[in-house]
Motif scaffolding. Structure first.
Motif, PDB file in Angstrom:
ATOM      1  N   VAL A   1      22.913 -98.837   6.503  1.00 37.88           N
ATOM      2  CA  VAL A   1      23.390 -98.484   5.167  1.00 37.88           C
ATOM      3  C   VAL A   1      24.826 -97.973   5.265  1.00 37.88           C
ATOM      4  N   VAL A   2      25.692 -98.482   4.385  1.00 40.84           N
ATOM      5  CA  VAL A   2      27.061 -97.972   4.301  1.00 40.84           C
ATOM      6  C   VAL A   2      27.255 -97.406   2.900  1.00 40.84           C
ATOM      7  N   LEU A   3      27.690 -96.159   2.849  1.00 39.29           N
ATOM      8  CA  LEU A   3      27.820 -95.460   1.572  1.00 39.29           C
ATOM      9  C   LEU A   3      29.285 -95.165   1.300  1.00 39.29           C
TER      10      LEU A   3
ATOM     11  N   ASP B   1      38.272-102.411   6.080  1.00 38.66           N
ATOM     12  CA  ASP B   1      37.808-101.049   6.324  1.00 38.66           C
ATOM     13  C   ASP B   1      38.985-100.083   6.492  1.00 38.66           C
TER      14      ASP B   1
ATOM     15  N   SER C   1      30.351 -99.715  10.455  1.00 40.34           N
ATOM     16  CA  SER C   1      30.274 -98.242  10.408  1.00 40.34           C
ATOM     17  C   SER C   1      29.374 -97.710  11.516  1.00 40.34           C
TER      18      SER C   1
ATOM     19  N   ALA D   1      35.215 -93.298   3.866  1.00 43.70           N
ATOM     20  CA  ALA D   1      34.433 -93.065   2.650  1.00 43.70           C
ATOM     21  C   ALA D   1      32.965 -92.853   2.995  1.00 43.70           C
ATOM     22  N   ASN D   2      32.484 -93.603   3.973  1.00 39.40           N
ATOM     23  CA  ASN D   2      31.095 -93.482   4.411  1.00 39.40           C
ATOM     24  C   ASN D   2      30.807 -92.078   4.935  1.00 39.40           C
TER      25      ASN D   2
ATOM     26  N   GLY E   1      36.563-107.554   8.433  1.00 40.47           N
ATOM     27  CA  GLY E   1      35.848-106.303   8.153  1.00 40.47           C
ATOM     28  C   GLY E   1      36.669-105.093   8.571  1.00 40.47           C
TER      29      GLY E   1
ATOM     30  N   ALA F   1      30.924 -89.645   1.947  1.00 40.94           N
ATOM     31  CA  ALA F   1      29.787 -89.685   1.021  1.00 40.94           C
ATOM     32  C   ALA F   1      28.812 -88.557   1.308  1.00 40.94           C
ATOM     33  N   LYS F   2      28.760 -88.153   2.561  1.00 38.81           N
ATOM     34  CA  LYS F   2      27.836 -87.089   2.947  1.00 38.81           C
ATOM     35  C   LYS F   2      28.153 -85.778   2.259  1.00 38.81           C
TER      36      LYS F   2
ATOM     37  N   LEU G   1      21.613 -91.040   4.405  1.00 45.37           N
ATOM     38  CA  LEU G   1      22.782 -90.608   5.167  1.00 45.37           C
ATOM     39  C   LEU G   1      22.695 -90.934   6.653  1.00 45.37           C
TER      40      LEU G   1
ATOM     41  N   VAL H   1      39.430 -97.147  12.709  1.00 48.72           N
ATOM     42  CA  VAL H   1      38.048 -97.597  12.812  1.00 48.72           C
ATOM     43  C   VAL H   1      37.856 -98.186  14.205  1.00 48.72           C
TER      44      VAL H   1
ATOM     45  N   ASP I   1      30.637-105.059   6.636  1.00 47.65           N
ATOM     46  CA  ASP I   1      30.274-103.839   7.343  1.00 47.65           C
ATOM     47  C   ASP I   1      28.765-103.747   7.558  1.00 47.65           C
TER      48      ASP I   1
ATOM     49  N   ILE J   1      36.835 -97.585   4.325  1.00 51.68           N
ATOM     50  CA  ILE J   1      35.390 -97.634   4.119  1.00 51.68           C
ATOM     51  C   ILE J   1      34.649 -96.695   5.069  1.00 51.68           C
ATOM     52  N   SER J   2      35.015 -96.706   6.349  1.00 52.39           N
ATOM     53  CA  SER J   2      34.332 -95.792   7.275  1.00 52.39           C
ATOM     54  C   SER J   2      34.598 -94.341   6.900  1.00 52.39           C
TER      55      SER J   2
END
Lengths: 325, 325
Positions: free
Chosen positions: A284-286, B122, A128, B130-131, B118, B134-135, A279, B285, A122, B127-128
């Motif tokens: 960056v992927v979080l 994802d 992302s 989750a990304n 990927g 995360a915010k 953010l 995604v 990613d 993952i996307s």
């Protein structure tokens, strides 16, 4: 609320705890301390429960299990954590008190390795960022306003910690054509990858660092300023271990100033706080400590927890990974 | 603007075209038709250029090359596309007119396979999602409000089209512990994976479909309603081929109604239009046809283009993949 059932002090609830609780409520009296705002002594007395009646704790990494809490429960003999790591638990105190600690062992290794690969692809290939970009994908906006993606193949990937997770990460990277190397407490004779004696040495030879060692006093900030310097400004860091393995303040500074190429972070130093500077960065992927959070792993771990509690209260040998040290 | 340099009609600019243009402006006169809103005859006459002076076209998949355009350039002998696929080009007409078509060949296969992995990780592991999550990762919001992630290991993955990309996808999936199977025009004797005679048959045995065949009349909507039905409501579709390989309307309907588990889509039926229903789904995604867009692949392809043009105008044998059919 005193019953004849064994009391289990639940400090941090696993994600699927409600299911688990209803399934085993005939066997145990679950004390949902995590949902209370009281200190433990007041919480227990509010339920009319004696501290000495508690022989087992169920916890996860969202709540610390410090020495004073352990000492306040004189009959405590078992601590079950639904995590692989034990950095949230005062392990020396458990040892002194003779409290056994049961962990998830390697239950999550493969999921976490899968997730590490997902983050790595990613970040390098900007999935992302592309996902966000798809929303405004209009012809007039091409060429796309995201940082250029980078090929996975040929990348030199340094693995920090070649334990269960690191080994699974390496295995998955091979067919991508990555050049794999590692640093670890000891050189492993069973693997073909070059070994480096320190994180800074492996970083100097790597395009990407995958951090997956466990957090101990020795590994705290194992990825520090010198390591990031050695990795260089195109370098990428993936962290699926623990937040405090990295000097987060330094990493954030470098990501913001462009002194490092990118990062895929599932863990943070002060969870659940995510550094807000990250953010809006496209490189960056979080992820909110979610690498191990698959339906399959949680069902598996809850079976492990049930088996561990059953064995303990029936005085049977435990089938699940238990750390005695 | 007539010069002594050979005219190259540029229909769709590669992402790094400005660099390419400045590097080769001493060798060729690039006609940036893509930036004009005029029809081709008017565009050429506005530059005082005769259609018969154009012997080569540079294009990509963002712009169709139809029969009438090909026929309007009587000296056209070479069409260079920076893509692997040729579905944007009227190939039968090129054949009739004796126009050679040079493609990117397998230059992108590995990048596209990496990207497919990927997307697959994802979508399964969110993952996307989750990304984004995360915010707002605050303790009070746990358990996280995203659909449960699913393990990659053990998944049955059906590959639709076991060509260069499909083979690279399979190779990468092996160490994840996936069970790989495929459908393709023909059974490949060199691979150990089970072969199925049709997309619907492979879908019936799969948890995930990775679509990576080329788009032809036969493969148009190869993933149709029956295939999605066979894949089932937990099934996941990854498409790194072409949008029209999938009945997109049916896929969107099923994603919205929960009749399919998720999707990772790099390509769409009417690019650059992305179905807006998909933009808010956590199990989807999206990516703007970016699988092959790495710095490395673009530099490589521009070298290929330069070599192809050079060989053509110098009457030398071409070193790059050329389709004569």
């Amino acid at each position: 609320m005193a019953t004849d059932l064994p009391n289990i002090l639940v400090m941090g609830p696993p994600l699927i705890f409600p299911d688990f609780q209803s399934q085993y409520s005939h066997s145990y009296n679950f004390l949902t301390f995590f949902a209370s705002s009281l200190p433990l002594p007041q919480y227990l007395s509010s339920l009319n429960i004696l501290p000495s009646s508690i022989r087992a704790i169920l916890c996860n990494n969202m709540q610390r299990v410090p020495a004073d809490l352990l000492r306040s429960l004189p009959s405590l003999a078992l601590l079950v954590t639904t995590t692989m790591g034990t950095d949230h638990i005062d392990m020396p105190e458990c040892r002194r008190l003779g409290v056994r600690v049961a962990t998830a062992g390697g239950s999550f290794s493969e999921d976490v390795a899968d997730f590490a690969l997902g983050l790595l692809i990613d970040v390098l290939m900007r999935i992302s960022a592309a996902n966000r970009c798809a929303k405004k994908w209009l012809r007039s906006e091409l060429p796309r306003n995201i940082p250029p993606a980078s090929r996975v193949g040929g990348k030199r990937v340094g693995i920090v910690g070649l334990g269960k997770i690191g080994t699974e990460v390496a295995k998955r990277l091979e067919p991508f054509g990555c050049k794999i190397m590692y640093t670890s407490r000891t050189k492993k004779s069973s693997v073909p990858y070059p070994f480096y004696g320190s994180a800074v040495e492996v970083a100097a030879e790597s395009d990407v660092l995958v951090v997956c060692c466990s957090l101990t006093e020795e590994t705290h900030h194992i990825v520090d300023r010198a390591v990031m310097e050695a990795l260089g400004k195109e370098g990428v860091i993936v962290n699926v271990g623990r937040g405090s393995l990295i000097d987060e303040k330094e990493l954030v500074r470098r990501l913001v100033s462009g002194e490092i190429g990118g990062a895929g972070l599932d863990v943070f130093q002060n969870e659940p706080l995510v550094p807000c500077e990250l953010l809006s960065l496209d490189n960056v992927v979080l992820s909110p400590h979610a690498a191990a959070v698959t339906s399959e792993s949680f069902h598996h771990i809850m079976e492990l927890v049930a088996a561990t509690l059953h064995a303990f209260f029936e005085n049977k040998p435990s089938l699940t990974p238990v750390m005695q040290d």
